[in-house]
Design an enzyme around this catalytic site. Structure first.
Site, short mmCIF file in Angstrom:
data_model
loop_
_atom_site.label_atom_id
_atom_site.label_comp_id
_atom_site.label_asym_id
_atom_site.label_seq_id
_atom_site.Cartn_x
_atom_site.Cartn_y
_atom_site.Cartn_z
N ASP A 119 0.79 -1.23 0.00
CA ASP A 119 0.00 0.00 0.00
C ASP A 119 0.83 1.29 0.00
O ASP A 119 0.52 2.25 0.73
CB ASP A 119 -0.94 0.02 1.21
CG ASP A 119 -1.83 -1.21 1.29
OD1 ASP A 119 -1.85 -2.00 0.32
OD2 ASP A 119 -2.50 -1.39 2.31
N LYS A 180 -7.09 -4.07 -2.91
CA LYS A 180 -7.70 -4.76 -1.78
C LYS A 180 -8.51 -3.79 -0.93
O LYS A 180 -8.31 -2.57 -1.00
CB LYS A 180 -6.63 -5.45 -0.91
CG LYS A 180 -5.68 -4.50 -0.17
CD LYS A 180 -4.66 -5.32 0.61
CE LYS A 180 -3.66 -4.44 1.35
NZ LYS A 180 -4.24 -3.71 2.48
N CYS A 213 -1.99 -2.60 8.29
CA CYS A 213 -1.82 -3.59 7.22
C CYS A 213 -0.56 -4.43 7.38
O CYS A 213 -0.58 -5.64 7.12
CB CYS A 213 -1.84 -2.89 5.86
SG CYS A 213 -3.40 -2.04 5.51
#
Length: 296
Positions: A119, A180, A213
Protein backbone atom coordinates in the site's frame (compact mmCIF):
# COMPACT_ATOMS: atom_id res chain seq x y z
CA UNK A 1 1.47 -52.10 25.18
CA UNK A 2 -1.42 -49.94 24.05
CA UNK A 3 -3.95 -51.48 21.71
CA UNK A 4 -3.48 -50.61 18.05
CA UNK A 5 -5.65 -47.74 16.83
CA UNK A 6 -8.44 -49.00 14.58
CA UNK A 7 -8.26 -48.35 10.87
CA UNK A 8 -10.21 -45.42 9.46
CA UNK A 9 -13.80 -46.45 8.76
CA UNK A 10 -14.96 -46.16 5.17
CA UNK A 11 -16.53 -42.82 4.43
CA UNK A 12 -19.97 -42.81 2.83
CA UNK A 13 -20.03 -42.07 -0.87
CA UNK A 14 -22.36 -39.63 -2.57
CA UNK A 15 -23.14 -36.36 -0.76
CA UNK A 16 -22.40 -35.69 2.89
CA UNK A 17 -18.86 -36.82 3.66
CA UNK A 18 -18.12 -38.50 0.34
CA UNK A 19 -15.09 -37.42 -1.64
CA UNK A 20 -15.75 -35.71 -4.99
CA UNK A 21 -14.38 -37.27 -8.14
CA UNK A 22 -10.60 -36.85 -8.44
CA UNK A 23 -10.11 -36.48 -4.70
CA UNK A 24 -9.13 -38.82 -1.89
CA UNK A 25 -10.91 -39.02 1.50
CA UNK A 26 -8.72 -38.03 4.45
CA UNK A 27 -9.51 -37.92 8.16
CA UNK A 28 -7.91 -34.79 9.67
CA UNK A 29 -7.19 -35.07 13.40
CA UNK A 30 -6.16 -32.27 15.71
CA UNK A 31 -6.24 -32.44 19.52
CA UNK A 32 -9.53 -34.20 20.41
CA UNK A 33 -11.10 -33.41 17.03
CA UNK A 34 -11.39 -35.59 13.92
CA UNK A 35 -13.03 -34.31 10.74
CA UNK A 36 -13.45 -36.25 7.48
CA UNK A 37 -12.64 -34.27 4.35
CA UNK A 38 -10.96 -34.78 0.99
CA UNK A 39 -7.91 -33.52 -0.90
CA UNK A 40 -6.91 -33.80 -4.57
CA UNK A 41 -5.17 -37.04 -5.54
CA UNK A 42 -1.42 -36.44 -5.25
CA UNK A 43 -1.74 -33.68 -2.62
CA UNK A 44 1.40 -33.21 -0.55
CA UNK A 45 2.47 -31.60 2.69
CA UNK A 46 1.55 -28.01 1.78
CA UNK A 47 -2.01 -28.90 0.79
CA UNK A 48 -2.46 -30.94 3.96
CA UNK A 49 -1.35 -27.96 6.03
CA UNK A 50 -3.76 -25.67 4.16
CA UNK A 51 -6.59 -28.11 4.83
CA UNK A 52 -5.71 -28.26 8.54
CA UNK A 53 -5.82 -24.46 8.66
CA UNK A 54 -9.18 -24.35 6.89
CA UNK A 55 -10.64 -26.91 9.30
CA UNK A 56 -9.02 -25.88 12.57
CA UNK A 57 -7.67 -22.35 11.98
CA UNK A 58 -9.51 -20.97 15.01
CA UNK A 59 -7.98 -23.69 17.23
CA UNK A 60 -4.36 -23.51 16.09
CA UNK A 61 -1.89 -21.31 17.96
CA UNK A 62 -0.05 -19.58 15.11
CA UNK A 63 3.10 -19.16 17.19
CA UNK A 64 3.67 -22.89 17.77
CA UNK A 65 5.61 -25.28 15.57
CA UNK A 66 3.83 -28.42 14.35
CA UNK A 67 4.56 -31.76 12.75
CA UNK A 68 2.18 -33.68 10.48
CA UNK A 69 1.90 -37.42 11.16
CA UNK A 70 0.34 -40.27 9.19
CA UNK A 71 -1.44 -43.25 10.77
CA UNK A 72 0.54 -46.34 9.68
CA UNK A 73 -1.43 -49.59 9.59
CA UNK A 74 1.87 -51.52 9.67
CA UNK A 75 2.76 -50.11 13.08
CA UNK A 76 -0.70 -49.46 14.44
CA UNK A 77 0.25 -45.89 15.35
CA UNK A 78 1.14 -42.48 13.92
CA UNK A 79 4.52 -41.88 12.29
CA UNK A 80 6.06 -38.63 11.05
CA UNK A 81 4.92 -37.84 7.52
CA UNK A 82 7.49 -39.43 5.15
CA UNK A 83 9.53 -37.04 3.03
CA UNK A 84 7.87 -36.43 -0.33
CA UNK A 85 4.59 -38.02 0.81
CA UNK A 86 1.58 -37.56 -1.47
CA UNK A 87 -1.99 -38.68 -0.86
CA UNK A 88 -2.86 -41.61 -3.13
CA UNK A 89 -5.41 -43.49 -1.02
CA UNK A 90 -7.71 -43.01 1.95
CA UNK A 91 -5.67 -42.14 5.02
CA UNK A 92 -5.66 -40.54 8.45
CA UNK A 93 -3.35 -37.66 9.39
CA UNK A 94 -2.93 -35.53 12.48
CA UNK A 95 -1.30 -32.21 13.35
CA UNK A 96 0.83 -32.38 16.49
CA UNK A 97 2.14 -29.26 18.30
CA UNK A 98 5.76 -29.54 19.35
CA UNK A 99 6.29 -29.15 23.08
CA UNK A 100 9.49 -27.14 22.67
CA UNK A 101 9.77 -23.60 21.37
CA UNK A 102 12.08 -23.43 18.36
CA UNK A 103 14.31 -20.41 17.92
CA UNK A 104 13.62 -18.43 14.76
CA UNK A 105 16.99 -18.10 13.06
CA UNK A 106 15.87 -15.69 10.36
CA UNK A 107 18.00 -17.06 7.54
CA UNK A 108 17.22 -15.57 4.13
CA UNK A 109 18.03 -17.05 0.71
CA UNK A 110 16.82 -15.66 -2.62
CA UNK A 111 15.33 -19.00 -3.72
CA UNK A 112 13.00 -19.23 -0.70
CA UNK A 113 12.09 -15.54 -0.25
CA UNK A 114 9.29 -13.30 -1.56
CA UNK A 115 9.04 -9.52 -1.10
CA UNK A 116 5.68 -7.97 -0.08
CA UNK A 117 5.23 -4.24 -0.81
CA UNK A 118 2.13 -3.00 1.02
CA UNK A 119 0.00 0.00 0.00
CA UNK A 120 2.67 2.56 -0.94
CA UNK A 121 0.06 4.89 -2.43
CA UNK A 122 -0.15 8.53 -3.39
CA UNK A 123 -2.90 9.56 -0.97
CA UNK A 124 -0.78 8.42 1.97
CA UNK A 125 2.07 10.80 1.06
CA UNK A 126 1.03 13.77 3.26
CA UNK A 127 -0.13 11.63 6.18
CA UNK A 128 2.56 9.00 6.79
CA UNK A 129 5.56 9.94 8.92
CA UNK A 130 8.84 9.94 6.95
CA UNK A 131 7.00 8.77 3.83
CA UNK A 132 9.71 10.13 1.54
CA UNK A 133 12.32 8.03 3.35
CA UNK A 134 10.06 4.98 3.23
CA UNK A 135 9.64 5.40 -0.55
CA UNK A 136 13.40 5.68 -0.99
CA UNK A 137 14.14 2.54 1.02
CA UNK A 138 11.26 0.63 -0.60
CA UNK A 139 12.61 1.44 -4.05
CA UNK A 140 16.06 0.22 -2.95
CA UNK A 141 14.50 -3.08 -1.84
CA UNK A 142 12.65 -3.53 -5.14
CA UNK A 143 15.86 -2.88 -7.07
CA UNK A 144 17.55 -5.54 -4.96
CA UNK A 145 14.70 -7.97 -5.66
CA UNK A 146 15.11 -7.46 -9.41
CA UNK A 147 18.87 -7.98 -9.21
CA UNK A 148 18.47 -11.21 -7.21
CA UNK A 149 15.42 -12.54 -9.07
CA UNK A 150 13.17 -12.46 -6.01
CA UNK A 151 9.39 -12.40 -6.69
CA UNK A 152 7.54 -9.26 -5.53
CA UNK A 153 3.86 -9.00 -4.61
CA UNK A 154 2.32 -5.53 -4.36
CA UNK A 155 -1.05 -4.48 -2.96
CA UNK A 156 -2.97 -1.21 -3.11
CA UNK A 157 -5.60 -0.37 -0.50
CA UNK A 158 -8.83 0.76 -2.21
CA UNK A 159 -6.96 2.41 -5.12
CA UNK A 160 -10.18 3.94 -6.46
CA UNK A 161 -10.17 6.27 -3.48
CA UNK A 162 -6.54 6.25 -2.34
CA UNK A 163 -4.71 6.25 -5.65
CA UNK A 164 -2.13 3.92 -7.17
CA UNK A 165 1.38 3.11 -5.96
CA UNK A 166 3.55 6.24 -5.96
CA UNK A 167 5.43 6.91 -9.19
CA UNK A 168 8.83 6.73 -7.46
CA UNK A 169 8.26 3.01 -6.81
CA UNK A 170 9.25 1.12 -9.96
CA UNK A 171 6.98 -1.92 -10.32
CA UNK A 172 8.80 -3.31 -13.35
CA UNK A 173 8.82 -7.10 -13.25
CA UNK A 174 6.73 -7.56 -10.10
CA UNK A 175 4.78 -10.82 -9.93
CA UNK A 176 1.44 -9.35 -8.86
CA UNK A 177 -0.24 -5.98 -8.21
CA UNK A 178 -3.59 -6.37 -6.46
CA UNK A 179 -6.24 -3.95 -5.19
CA UNK A 180 -7.70 -4.76 -1.78
CA UNK A 181 -10.11 -3.58 0.89
CA UNK A 182 -8.95 -6.08 3.52
CA UNK A 183 -6.14 -4.67 5.67
CA UNK A 184 -4.01 -7.83 5.45
CA UNK A 185 -2.23 -8.60 2.18
CA UNK A 186 -3.07 -12.28 2.59
CA UNK A 187 -5.76 -12.41 -0.09
CA UNK A 188 -6.81 -15.60 -1.93
CA UNK A 189 -4.90 -14.39 -4.99
CA UNK A 190 -1.78 -13.85 -2.89
CA UNK A 191 -2.06 -17.31 -1.34
CA UNK A 192 -2.44 -18.79 -4.83
CA UNK A 193 0.63 -16.88 -6.04
CA UNK A 194 2.68 -18.14 -3.08
CA UNK A 195 1.57 -21.70 -3.81
CA UNK A 196 2.97 -21.34 -7.35
CA UNK A 197 6.43 -20.45 -6.01
CA UNK A 198 8.24 -23.63 -4.88
CA UNK A 199 9.94 -23.65 -1.48
CA UNK A 200 8.81 -20.27 -0.11
CA UNK A 201 9.87 -19.99 3.55
CA UNK A 202 10.30 -16.26 4.11
CA UNK A 203 8.50 -13.01 3.30
CA UNK A 204 10.27 -9.64 3.46
CA UNK A 205 7.49 -7.16 4.27
CA UNK A 206 7.44 -3.36 4.00
CA UNK A 207 5.05 -0.48 3.32
CA UNK A 208 2.25 1.18 5.29
CA UNK A 209 0.76 1.35 7.82
CA UNK A 210 2.95 -0.50 10.32
CA UNK A 211 0.27 -0.94 12.97
CA UNK A 212 -2.53 -1.90 10.56
CA UNK A 213 -1.82 -3.59 7.22
CA UNK A 214 1.79 -4.56 7.97
CA UNK A 215 0.94 -5.97 11.39
CA UNK A 216 -2.12 -7.91 10.20
CA UNK A 217 -0.27 -9.27 7.16
CA UNK A 218 2.65 -10.42 9.31
CA UNK A 219 0.44 -12.22 11.82
CA UNK A 220 -1.53 -14.00 9.09
CA UNK A 221 1.64 -15.14 7.33
CA UNK A 222 3.15 -16.48 10.56
CA UNK A 223 -0.12 -18.33 11.14
CA UNK A 224 0.49 -20.09 7.81
CA UNK A 225 4.00 -21.15 8.80
CA UNK A 226 5.90 -18.47 6.86
CA UNK A 227 8.78 -16.62 8.50
CA UNK A 228 8.33 -12.84 8.28
CA UNK A 229 11.03 -10.15 8.12
CA UNK A 230 9.68 -6.62 8.57
CA UNK A 231 11.97 -3.90 7.20
CA UNK A 232 11.79 -1.24 9.93
CA UNK A 233 13.29 1.55 7.81
CA UNK A 234 10.77 0.85 5.02
CA UNK A 235 7.53 0.88 7.01
CA UNK A 236 5.73 3.66 8.85
CA UNK A 237 2.39 4.97 10.13
CA UNK A 238 0.63 8.29 10.53
CA UNK A 239 1.72 8.21 14.18
CA UNK A 240 5.21 7.39 15.43
CA UNK A 241 3.62 5.98 18.57
CA UNK A 242 1.57 3.48 16.55
CA UNK A 243 4.58 2.64 14.41
CA UNK A 244 6.99 1.95 17.27
CA UNK A 245 4.56 0.01 19.45
CA UNK A 246 3.61 -2.17 16.46
CA UNK A 247 7.27 -2.98 15.73
CA UNK A 248 7.79 -3.83 19.40
CA UNK A 249 4.72 -6.08 19.51
CA UNK A 250 5.69 -7.88 16.32
CA UNK A 251 9.24 -8.48 17.53
CA UNK A 252 7.88 -10.05 20.72
CA UNK A 253 5.88 -12.57 18.69
CA UNK A 254 9.07 -13.85 17.03
CA UNK A 255 8.67 -11.86 13.82
CA UNK A 256 12.05 -10.51 12.67
CA UNK A 257 12.32 -6.72 12.68
CA UNK A 258 15.33 -5.75 10.59
CA UNK A 259 16.71 -3.12 8.19
CA UNK A 260 16.96 -2.88 4.42
CA UNK A 261 20.75 -3.16 4.34
CA UNK A 262 20.72 -6.21 6.62
CA UNK A 263 18.17 -7.91 4.34
CA UNK A 264 20.06 -7.23 1.11
CA UNK A 265 23.43 -8.34 2.48
CA UNK A 266 21.93 -11.44 4.06
CA UNK A 267 20.45 -12.40 0.69
CA UNK A 268 23.83 -12.24 -1.09
CA UNK A 269 25.66 -13.69 1.97
CA UNK A 270 29.12 -13.73 0.33
CA UNK A 271 31.44 -11.18 -1.28
CA UNK A 272 31.93 -13.72 -4.06
CA UNK A 273 28.21 -13.83 -4.87
CA UNK A 274 27.85 -12.95 -8.59
CA UNK A 275 25.43 -10.12 -7.74
CA UNK A 276 27.34 -8.73 -4.77
CA UNK A 277 28.76 -5.71 -6.65
CA UNK A 278 25.29 -4.67 -7.83
CA UNK A 279 23.89 -4.96 -4.31
CA UNK A 280 26.92 -3.11 -2.92
CA UNK A 281 26.18 -0.23 -5.29
CA UNK A 282 22.64 -0.03 -3.88
CA UNK A 283 23.87 0.37 -0.31
CA UNK A 284 26.96 2.55 -0.85
CA UNK A 285 24.97 5.43 0.58
CA UNK A 286 23.37 4.46 3.89
CA UNK A 287 19.60 4.27 3.91
CA UNK A 288 17.79 7.17 5.61
CA UNK A 289 16.92 6.45 9.25
CA UNK A 290 13.22 7.26 8.57
CA UNK A 291 12.75 8.55 12.10
CA UNK A 292 13.77 5.32 13.82
CA UNK A 293 16.44 7.07 15.88
CA UNK A 294 14.23 10.01 16.83
CA UNK A 295 12.40 10.24 20.13
CA UNK A 296 8.79 9.04 19.97
Amino acid sequence: MAAAEPAVPALPSGGGLGAPSGTVPVLFCFSVFARPSAVPHGAGYELLIQKFLSLYGDQIDMHRKFVVQLFAEEWGQYVDLPKGFTVSERCKVRLVPLQIQLTTLGNLTPSSTVFFCCDMQERFRPAIKYFGDIISVGQRLLQGARILGIPVIVTEQYPKGLGSTVQEIDLTGVKLVLPKTKFSMVLPEVEAALAEIPGVRSVVLFGVETHVCIQQTALELVGRGIEVHIVADATSSRSMMDRMFALERLARTGIIVTTSEAVLLQLVADKDHPKFKEIQNLIKASAPESGLLSKV
